[in-house]
Design an enzyme around this catalytic site. Sequence first.
Site, PDB file in Angstrom:
ATOM      1  N   ARG A 132      26.986  43.709  41.257  1.00 65.09           N
ATOM      2  CA  ARG A 132      26.779  44.416  42.528  1.00 65.09           C
ATOM      3  C   ARG A 132      25.650  45.444  42.426  1.00 65.09           C
ATOM      4  NH1 ARG A 132      29.831  45.620  47.196  1.00 65.09           N
ATOM      5  NH2 ARG A 132      31.446  44.212  46.446  1.00 65.09           N
ATOM      6  N   TYR A 156      34.122  35.694  36.261  1.00 62.69           N
ATOM      7  CA  TYR A 156      32.882  34.912  36.221  1.00 62.69           C
ATOM      8  C   TYR A 156      31.804  35.745  35.546  1.00 62.69           C
ATOM      9  CZ  TYR A 156      32.164  37.579  40.596  1.00 62.69           C
ATOM     10  OH  TYR A 156      32.077  38.570  41.544  1.00 62.69           O
TER      11      TYR A 156
END
Length: 413
Positions: free
Chosen positions: A113, A222
């Site tokens: 992010r 992930y």
Amino acid sequence: MTGKVAGNVADIIIIGAGIGGLTAALALQRTGQRVRVFERAAAFAEVGAGLTVGPNMLHGLAHLGLGEAVRAAAMTPEHGGVIDIATGELLVANTRGRIPEQRYGQPYTQMHRAELHGILADAVGRNDPEALQLDHCLASLSQDACSVTARFTNGNSACGDLLIGADGSRSVVRDALFPGHAPRFTGYVAWRCLVPMDRLPATPIYPDSAIMIGPHRSFARYRVSHGRLLNCTAFVDSPGWTDEGWSIPSSVEELLAHFADSAPIVSEIVRQTPADACFKWGLFDRDPLPCWTDGRVTLLGDAAHPMLPFLGQGAAMAIEDAVILARALASVLARVLASTPEGPAALLIYEQARRERTSFVVQASRDAVREFHAPDTRGYDPARHRDAEALGLFSYNPATAPIPAQPFHQPRG
């Protein structure tokens, strides 16, 4: 210029410099608007962890000129799936790789992010070094027929034609417009971890993107940062939550206690989490508003439609919002209509173009967690599995999606 649309240029205030606020700033800058973004934090920090960047989200970012930069920073998982957290059995397999790009025109990717946030902030700053104003916490706002004014706790104020509240699920702007709708605890507590891949066993982690589900808990993981880190997000049913904040340091032992009897790979991942890389927060929710625009003020992203993270579409909805908002404003101003109502009319066009889709995703995210946390994992039906792709969300392109030519009714306020 303050408080009056001049030609086809508006002076726009954005509250919140998260992904939604920065994307809105960039989208509006690219249509020629003057934008100022006010962020309560005194400095940008490397917060957050992983982020799903699906085709619908990438369409929006590519429209803003960031497609190549984002794809260069993101990972493209070859396989995805749903796994029984207790046994490690693969319940649903999903081959991705290049298939989403062939099908939707953009790939399915995942990234840190903070990396996307940095790409957006750099782009906004290159367009206007004065656009980003940190250490500005909104205290109040007011508006009249011609302008809107934001006042901050540091004593500063800003006046503009329009104001966009992009300040998250606990939005101060939302509470100012529509008081009396406090966020409610959902019954879920979340943890996030970033684990260096070199601390994990050499055995391949398959599939490379997966959510592991079980009674009253789930665990998604992930790779991000070019494969150097494994992003993990854990969710646990909880009867209550009293802590304040969305990112509270947690001990690895606290998280491990919730997953000690799960498949060995889950416990190993948690054990290898660095002590300073484990955080928790309570998940809070709000029902969709019947409207989120009032006069010269509107909401965007989680401020308008906060959603649970179980479809990985929260950031995508904010980016879609931002692109549609900029398109709506550019369309209205390009027609050079009468001066006073046009900014508010554009906000209503944006809201009306977005309300049905975002309300659907809010509900679908709630439905997903009930399936993931069901008491009997053996009863999980792959035929009923509805991820973002199965729900048709990836086929949406905010750069080309139709928007109303005018509001369905007169602007409020």
